[in-house]
Design a protein around this motif. Structure first.
Motif, short mmCIF file in Angstrom:
data_model
loop_
_atom_site.label_atom_id
_atom_site.label_comp_id
_atom_site.label_asym_id
_atom_site.label_seq_id
_atom_site.Cartn_x
_atom_site.Cartn_y
_atom_site.Cartn_z
N LYS A 154 4.44 3.18 -13.90
CA LYS A 154 3.85 4.51 -13.96
C LYS A 154 4.53 5.38 -15.02
CE LYS A 154 0.81 3.89 -10.75
NZ LYS A 154 -0.63 3.86 -11.09
N GLU A 157 0.83 -1.21 0.00
CA GLU A 157 0.00 0.00 0.00
C GLU A 157 0.87 1.26 0.00
OE1 GLU A 157 -3.60 2.04 2.63
OE2 GLU A 157 -2.34 0.48 3.50
N GLN A 158 1.96 1.23 0.75
CA GLN A 158 2.86 2.39 0.80
C GLN A 158 3.47 2.68 -0.58
OE1 GLN A 158 3.53 4.55 3.57
NE2 GLN A 158 1.63 3.48 4.08
N HIS A 162 2.15 1.85 -3.54
CA HIS A 162 1.08 2.33 -4.43
C HIS A 162 0.74 3.79 -4.16
CE1 HIS A 162 -0.61 -1.96 -5.38
NE2 HIS A 162 0.61 -1.74 -5.85
N ARG A 163 0.83 4.19 -2.89
CA ARG A 163 0.43 5.56 -2.55
C ARG A 163 1.59 6.56 -2.63
NH1 ARG A 163 -3.67 5.42 2.67
NH2 ARG A 163 -5.34 4.19 1.72
N HIS A 164 2.81 6.09 -2.34
CA HIS A 164 3.93 7.02 -2.18
C HIS A 164 5.13 6.65 -3.06
CE1 HIS A 164 1.68 8.54 1.24
NE2 HIS A 164 1.67 7.32 1.79
N TYR A 165 4.89 6.06 -4.22
CA TYR A 165 6.00 5.62 -5.07
C TYR A 165 6.90 6.78 -5.52
CZ TYR A 165 3.00 7.22 -8.92
OH TYR A 165 2.21 7.97 -9.77
#
Length: 521
Positions: free
Chosen positions: A473, A424-425, A427-430
């Motif tokens: 991304k 999750e980290q 995905h949110r803070h890449y």
């Protein structure tokens, strides 16, 4: 062989900026790292020598001149030096010149002067290599590199003539006829198109045959270019008939034994040219592979100059909604049938325009990849540049989509709470700095133990997962926006553009520039 450069400056922004100020790979140079003082740089060089040192003069602990003296104390060291200076440091610069530096460049750095210095240094390296490898096995590699620079227009005429004398190349001929030969391996081999022995052996057989059967007063010059294609130059003294040489090339190729298990696509560079016209002939012959796909089953496919005109790109129409529905249903047979129908609709009798087919192939593969949790884009883009036939392209697309569908069908268990937190980290803070050391503090576990848990559940390391997600991304931004590559690198978490390029090539299989050339919005 890539050369290595180390940047030394007590201002970290300058040292890091030097990494991205030039496309160092263009000059055959890779970045070994940066240091902020002479003593640190000396320790790095003693551990791993470099070929080029770009250093400031005024630095703490050990200045640039002391660093150069220390390095030169080692008689075996062949490092070259570029010094950065300010106007007030001219006395130091004079001392640097006495030490044998290649150039000094005033701050702020003049990019043109830096590039000119690098080109000069690269020329010195090549001259040194010529002297070193005349009687070594690397002689053939060096010869190919020089010839490649000639046909690509990357070397000045006088410089090339000097090197050609050392290499024994015939430059006094009246006419040069150029052909580029691409081997197309049987069955699925041409999907991967390995550059190396598998491709080289059939080509070398053909080269030997051409040398045996060459016309009188003609010399055959051959070498392999970076794409793994063989370049053939017929250098003749008189005005030999172009048509006769063309017939001889075709006949020689047709006479090769079938046991080689390879087909050949031979592209002609046009009528014979003089010394300066070889570059145009090479570009013309190579452009065929970038603009067309072949569809026939002939063992020898010869594309002469008359066939190389501009061909209208076919309009490929397909129902994307229906395709997505088939992907969701999960049956591979109707999906493969759909892909075949779409791509075969672009087929032309002789040469099929490549761009529309490749763009459609990418859309078909990416539609399937977008449904994966952690897609691997290298298997999509990597093989494309070496695919030469429409059947091979169809096989590549169907194989890639089928694998993607299989992965989507795989039942994955729930991640453990700690691993789910890491995912999750990312995905949110890449775009931010991510490390197991920092994140482990938030979950109260030792970073090594947390890394082991992640490796066990996902099958690869946390750093690999972060890089792969960032490249995913970046790939989407490259394909769907016009943003500059440097901006994209920063937006997905890479402060060092050169490091981003290396990671992108590692995970996507192609460079960002190559990806954009393959895919049009």
């Amino acid at each position: 062989m890539m050369k290595k450069v180390l940047f030394v400056d007590d201002e970290p922004l300058i040292a890091q900026g030097l990494s991205s100020i030039l496309d160092w790979n263009k000059y055959g140079i890779e970045i070994a790292g940066t240091a902020n003082d002479g003593l640190s740089a000396l320790e790095m060089i003693r551990e791993e020598p470099v070929d080029l040192l770009v250093t400031d003069i005024m630095m703490p602990r050990m200045n640039g001149l002391e660093l150069i003296r220390k390095i030169k104390d080692n008689e075996e060291n062949k490092t070259k030096f570029i010094v950065l200076s300010g106007y007030e440091e001219f006395e130091y610069v004079k001392a640097g010149i006495q030490l044998g530096i290649e150039n000094y460049i005033l701050k702020p750095i003049n990019l043109e002067e830096l590039e000119s210095t690098i080109r000069h240094i690269r020329g010195d390296w090549e001259r040194e290599e010529i002297q070193q490898v005349q009687f070594e096995e690397d002689w053939e590699v060096l010869r190919s590199n020089i010839l490649q620079r000639w046909v690509s227009g990357e070397i000045e005429s006088q410089e090339f003539k000097h090197r050609a004398q050392l290499l024994g190349l015939p430059l006094d001929r009246e006419k040069y006829r150029l052909y580029v030969i691409r081997p197309i391996l049987t069955e699925n081999c041409d999907i991967i198109q390995k550059v190396g022995a598998i491709m080289a052996d059939p080509c070398r057989e053909l080269i030997r045959a051409m040398e045996r059967l060459k016309p009188r007063e003609t010399e055959v010059i051959s070498f392999m270019d970076p794409d793994g294609d063989m370049v053939i130059l017929y250098a003749s003294c008189g005005q030999k008939d172009d048509a006769a040489v063309q017939r001889q090339v075709k006949a020689t190729a047709q006479a090769l034994p079938g046991s080689l298990e390879a087909s050949f696509w031979i592209s002609e560079g046009g009528p014979g040219a003089d010394f300066k016209g070889v570059q145009f002939s090479y570009a013309r012959a190579k452009s065929v592979f970038h603009r067309f796909l072949i569809t026939g089953t002939d063992r020898i496919r010869f594309t002469d100059a008359d066939e190389q005109g501009t061909a209208a790109s076919p309009m490929i129409e397909w129902n994307s909604e229906k395709y997505v529905e088939l992907l969701i249903e999960g049956n591979t047979e109707p999906v493969e049938h759909f892909i075949g129908e779409v791509l075969w609709s672009a087929c032309r009798e002789n040469l099929t325009p490549r761009e529309a087919c490749v763009n459609t192939a990418l859309q078909l593969m990416l539609a399937a990849k977008e449904r994966e949790e952690n897609p691997d884009y290298s298997e999509v883009f990597g093989p494309l540049s070496r695919i030469s036939t429409l059947p091979s392209l169809i096989r590549h697309v169907t194989a890639t989509v089928s694998k993607s569908m299989e992965r989507q069908d795989t039942v994955r268990g729930e991640y453990s709470p700690h691993v789910a937190f890491l995912v999750e980290q990312v995905h949110r803070h890449y775009a931010d700095e991510l490390s197991l050391k920092t994140l482990s503090q938030k979950v109260g576990l030792h970073p090594n133990y947390l890394g082991q848990l992640f490796q066990q559940e996902l099958g690869h390391s946390f750093s690999d997962f972060v890089n792969q997600y960032r490249i995913e991304k970046a790939t989407q931004l490259l394909m769907h926006t016009d943003r500059k590559t440097t901006e994209i690198a920063l937006s997905v978490g890479y402060l060092d553009t050169s490091y981003f390029y290396r990671q992108f090539k590692k995970y996507a299989g192609v460079s960002p520039t190559e990806l954009r050339h393959m895919y049009t919005k």
